[in-house]
Write an enzyme that holds these catalytic residues in place. Structure first.
Site, PDB file in Angstrom:
ATOM      1  N   ASP A   1      30.898  34.745  18.256  1.00 54.54           N
ATOM      2  CA  ASP A   1      31.359  33.700  19.176  1.00 54.54           C
ATOM      3  C   ASP A   1      30.854  32.332  18.735  1.00 54.54           C
ATOM      4  O   ASP A   1      31.587  31.342  18.768  1.00 54.54           O
ATOM      5  CB  ASP A   1      30.868  33.974  20.604  1.00 54.54           C
ATOM      6  CG  ASP A   1      31.412  35.268  21.178  1.00 54.54           C
ATOM      7  OD1 ASP A   1      32.502  35.694  20.769  1.00 54.54           O
ATOM      8  OD2 ASP A   1      30.728  35.850  22.050  1.00 54.54           O
TER       9      ASP A   1
ATOM     10  N   ASP B   1      27.736  41.543  23.236  1.00 52.14           N
ATOM     11  CA  ASP B   1      27.173  40.207  23.431  1.00 52.14           C
ATOM     12  C   ASP B   1      25.698  40.374  23.749  1.00 52.14           C
ATOM     13  O   ASP B   1      25.299  41.346  24.400  1.00 52.14           O
ATOM     14  CB  ASP B   1      27.880  39.486  24.587  1.00 52.14           C
ATOM     15  CG  ASP B   1      29.306  39.077  24.249  1.00 52.14           C
ATOM     16  OD1 ASP B   1      29.600  38.875  23.064  1.00 52.14           O
ATOM     17  OD2 ASP B   1      30.110  38.956  25.182  1.00 52.14           O
TER      18      ASP B   1
END
Length: 192
Positions: free
Chosen positions: A159, A145
């Site tokens: 995401d 991330d």
């Protein structure tokens, strides 16, 4: 062979308890689903490769002041860092989502549904790739991330694709649109 038009079906008010008012029209949209999924997957993969190569073990880069920054975080859990010990479960869920989308694709005639499912598929494949091939090991890999929004979360482009695809699915469902291109209507009050 007698075919009823959409207005005739609406006039019948879903007679016989049927609520779908039209048959699938046009070509199947599997190609669109696959193109969207491949694009979402490749953009996610390229972004992760770039940020791992250029940002890992470096200070965060401010994109919009302190509100949005780029910083590499290895996430073993799900969204918002929940379920840190459930990496294998998330791997299985992502695999199941991919199978379900592929099964739906066999009867996919709706362009908006193809785009929504393509985003979901591409995002699921992006994060599943991390779970399978990144450290600490197969089925336990940590997802990369890197987009950090102050007071919110750190996430990646997979995401984002999953969230956008999910929002589209909800909107399409509320509109009564089905993946096969039919429109689902509420039966008229008083109709059985």
């Amino acid at each position: 062979m007698v075919e009823s038009t959409e207005s005739e079906s609406e006039a019948m008010g879903g007679a016989g308890g049927a609520t779908a008012v039209e048959k699938p029209k046009g070509p199947r949209r599997v190609g669109v689903l696959l193109v969207v999924a491949v694009l979402a997957f490749l953009i996610d993969l390229a972004s992760k490769l770039l940020v791992v190569a250029k940002l890992e073990n470096h200070a965060a880069i401010k994109v919009i002041g302190d509100v949005v920054t780029f910083q590499v975080i290895r996430n073993s859990g799900a969204a918002f860092g929940m379920g840190q010990a459930l990496t294998v479960v998330f791997t299985m869920i992502a695999s199941a989502v991919i199978v379900v989308i592929w099964r739906i694709a066999r009867r996919l005639y709706s362009l908006p549904w193809a785009i929504a499912l393509g985003l979901l598929l591409g995002g699921a494949l992006g994060n599943l790739t991390d779970r399978l091939f990144r450290a600490p090991g197969v089925f336990r890999g940590h997802v990369v991330d890197f987009i950090s929004v102050q007071h919110f979360a750190v996430f990646n482009l997979a995401d984002s694709a999953i969230v956008c695809g999910g929002i589209l699915v909800v909107l399409l469902s509320f509109r009564g649109s089905n993946p096969d291109g039919t429109v689902h209507q509420q039966p008229e009050k008083g109709a059985k």
